[in-house]
Design a protein around this motif. Structure first.
Motif, PDB file in Angstrom:
ATOM      1  N   CYS A   1       0.857  -1.316   0.095  1.00  0.00           N
ATOM      2  CA  CYS A   1       0.056  -0.030  -0.102  1.00  0.00           C
ATOM      3  C   CYS A   1       0.870   1.149   0.080  1.00  0.00           C
ATOM      4  CB  CYS A   1      -0.980  -0.170   1.199  1.00  0.00           C
ATOM      5  SG  CYS A   1      -0.010   0.486   2.709  1.00  0.00           S
TER       6      CYS A   1
ATOM      7  N   ARG B   1       1.487   3.320   2.250  1.00  0.00           N
ATOM      8  CA  ARG B   1       2.140   3.312   3.423  1.00  0.00           C
ATOM      9  C   ARG B   1       3.455   2.528   3.619  1.00  0.00           C
ATOM     10  NH1 ARG B   1       0.023   6.534   7.908  1.00  0.00           N
ATOM     11  NH2 ARG B   1      -2.240   6.967   7.621  1.00  0.00           N
ATOM     12  N   CYS B   2       3.284   1.235   2.762  1.00  0.00           N
ATOM     13  CA  CYS B   2       4.406   0.342   2.944  1.00  0.00           C
ATOM     14  C   CYS B   2       5.635   1.181   2.189  1.00  0.00           C
ATOM     15  CB  CYS B   2       4.265  -0.825   1.864  1.00  0.00           C
ATOM     16  SG  CYS B   2       2.994  -2.015   2.612  1.00  0.00           S
TER      17      CYS B   2
ATOM     18  N   CYS C   1       3.651  -2.571   8.404  1.00  0.00           N
ATOM     19  CA  CYS C   1       2.859  -1.351   7.861  1.00  0.00           C
ATOM     20  C   CYS C   1       1.806  -1.152   8.944  1.00  0.00           C
ATOM     21  CB  CYS C   1       2.436  -1.803   6.617  1.00  0.00           C
ATOM     22  SG  CYS C   1       1.433  -0.438   5.875  1.00  0.00           S
TER      23      CYS C   1
ATOM     24  N   CYS D   1      -1.694  -2.056   6.255  1.00  0.00           N
ATOM     25  CA  CYS D   1      -1.915  -3.212   5.616  1.00  0.00           C
ATOM     26  C   CYS D   1      -1.325  -4.667   6.029  1.00  0.00           C
ATOM     27  CB  CYS D   1      -1.657  -3.021   4.222  1.00  0.00           C
ATOM     28  SG  CYS D   1       0.053  -3.098   3.650  1.00  0.00           S
TER      29      CYS D   1
HETATM   30 ZN    ZN Z   1       0.966  -1.168   3.717  1.00  0.00          ZN
END
Ligand code: ZN
Ligand code: ZN
Lengths: 111, 292, 292, 111
Positions: free
Chosen positions: C184, C186-187, C258, C261
């Protein structure tokens, strides 16, 4: 200068067809192939030898004229060796090197 | 100089400010755009987005060439046309739509199919040519006409899930015979493909976004050629369903025996304009295969 | 089945034939498109071309979200708007224009700025989400909402002469906890950029064709996700004035820690919908930046 | 494992900045640099050492916080080593190899 082949005398190449040419090669875009490092006359294998080899061994489609004409790739096909036009690399006479990438693309005219 | 009046600058900033504030464009670049003339040959899947973005960017004159009318099967990719336009002239429809996007630039309408005879005189009037056509024969004569009129040519094509992009004849050939001249279409494709090897959009189909990406990249390249004329030619293929969709190619080789752009060239402006070069014949693989 | 009636097939072929005759789409692919629901968040330089090509390709439902009105400085890149539209709602203007392109598909209008609270319920109703917004805070909450609603997210951005493209959350996270889930947002960007390091289109400018290419690539990716859901995520940057304008990147790494996710995630649907996550605070390090 | 350096104990790298970061480095996108194969403590030079080195030697701009924060590149900058995310290569701890390409890109949010 001799062709760079591996111990077994074979050269491993990546061959890629696109722009419709993949339809002639079992509808598969990328092929890993291994072919002799020397041609029929014992000379180092060249790009011309590769084209003959592809036509005789890899191409299942019988319409050879869709790929070759007058002993080389037909007009309208660009050949790239490691992303550069093969004409810049010597064309037909280019000597195959282990792990070379050959990219065959038929030009398009649509718009 | 009226270009430097505050009110002039201000009106440009309101409309084009978002592109003028970049170092690559700036006020000077915007003035170059305002004075530039771009010809778009073909108002199909490539020409529609190219024309739209160039009109919005504020080129001075946009020339529009096409002899076709809008068909229902065009609508999925030819972004200047609406459902209500089916049956209408492409050039006239496009003109009306583009004027709504930017009424302050000049448009020239050429509501006919371009021929080799007419091409040189038309190209004379422009700074950059975009080949947005869809036939092999036009690809050849547009390149030849760009060479004889010494214009940079932005070339793209698309079919199925794939597109090709090339900047040709840049810097233009025959200016001073130096080694920096870019290749023309014939340098890269000296012989035409036989018609049985060529598929058209009608047969093989084409995805709207594929041809759309190519058309916009053409518009971007025209802006680059106008604002930074010395940029390097480049070559790209786009394969939408591949794992690495964009691939840059090195095709930058001038053919020293090119019949169009080398010192040994046999194709001249006079020959083109005389109408004696039969490009359909040349591309059809019939008689006199290598007269050209 | 009414889908297989000859008359139904014929009408589809007339309109979409040029894309249906390709093996990658075909009749089945066209039916999948006809049944698909795509949400476009943001109708600026990315959303306009993305919406146009998806409408023309014949998706079933196109959702349009934006709270802004058209400004003169938008016109160089926001291709759904004409000079006469300045001051009008973007969503309503876009709707009128898209309906003229393809009147046979369904449009949903959301004439407001999307918030983290509203996003999950909205995303529930769609198959694919396109993030065409222009603020860091919306990039984060749209990704979080795509994760909690298990939707693939097509993400792009543009500034100056440059664009970035990513396919996120594909295959969607949290479905079965397997290793094939895509990262995602944010990863890849666990911490936000500080606002003083971020430049906006208003400050740094943006070229129309640059953001246009990115928007069309987003439309293409939506078509791929609908017709070939198992295609590999990919990442690209476009640098229009570079010698190699397109560059593919390998960013395919899922962050095992993360917060959105991974198995250790702390961001939940309930938290998002409660409105207690202040994304402007998160991105700006300030208090009450806006009422989220 | 030791860093691959050349005979003079130096490592030659290509470093590229984009997405606005080039503005911090004399507005030049590509740089060829040569830096010591070992860090201050005699350990093989890592990506972390490169980042410090760039900040101290290549960056003319005084706004260091536009490039580094808390001893590593600031949030919002992606680092690619030979086109792959550096996190896939070990991040800060990656040991420099001769001819590596480091690509620093600041993410964009515009649309
Ligand atoms: Zn993520
Ligand atoms: Zn030539």
């Amino acid at each position: 200068m001799s062709t760079q082949s591996n111990e077994a005398g074979m050269v491993l190449l990546e061959v890629e067809f696109t722009g419709g040419l993949e339809l002639l090669f079992s509808n598969q875009r990328k092929h890993k192939i291994s072919l002799p490092g020397s041609d029929e006359k014992g000379q180092p294998a060249t790009a011309a030898f590769l084209v003959r080899y592809l036509c005789e061994n890899l191409m299942k489609d019988t319409r050879k004229e869709m790929f070759v004409m007058d002993g080389t790739v037909r007009p309208g096909i660009l050949v790239l060796i490691n992303d550069a036009d093969w004409e810049l690399e010597g064309g037909d006479l280019y000597e195959l090197k282990e792990n070379d990438n050959f990219f065959f693309i038929s030009t398009l005219h649509g718009g | 100089d009226q270009d430097s009046r505050p009110s002039y600058r201000q009106s440009k900033y309101q409309k084009y400010g978002r592109q003028m504030c970049m170092p690559e464009i700036g006020f000077d670049g915007q003035i170059k755009l305002t004075k530039s003339k771009v010809l778009i040959v073909g108002l199909g899947g490539l020409g529609c987005p190219a024309a739209g973005y160039l009109a919005r960017a504020g080129v001075g004159t946009l020339g529009l060439v096409d002899g076709d009318t809008v068909e229902t099967s065009n609508l999925h990719r030819q972004t200047l046309y609406l459902e209500e336009d089916v049956g209408q002239s492409k050039v006239l429809t496009a003109y009306g739509r583009l004027r709504q996007m930017n009424s302050r630039i000049h448009y020239e309408r050429y509501d006919y199919r371009l021929t080799p005879e007419k091409a040189p005189k038309l190209f004379d009037q422009y700074d950059v040519i975009l080949d947005c056509t869809d036939r092999q024969s036009s690809r050849y004569f547009i390149s030849d006409a760009a060479v004889v009129t010494r214009k940079p040519l932005v070339h793209a094509s698309a079919l199925g899930t794939m597109g090709q992009f090339m900047v040709l004849n840049n810097p233009p050939s025959l200016i001073d015979g130096n080694a920096h001249q870019g290749p023309c279409y014939r340098c890269i494709f000296p012989k035409p493909m036989r018609p049985e090897n060529s598929r058209s959009c009608a047969e093989a189909g084409v995805l709207g976004p594929v041809v759309g990406v190519m058309g916009i990249v053409m518009a971007m390249e025209a802006i680059k050629l106008i604002t930074q004329p010395n940029s390097t030619p480049w070559y790209m293929i786009y394969n939408a369903y591949s794992k690495e969709p964009f691939k840059m190619l090195n095709l930058n080789r001038k053919n020293q025996n090119c019949v169009a752009c080398s010192e040994k060239c046999t194709i001249t402006r006079e020959l083109l304009e005389s109408g004696s070069l039969d490009y359909d014949e040349f591309c059809g693989g019939r008689i006199n295969y290598d007269v050209l």
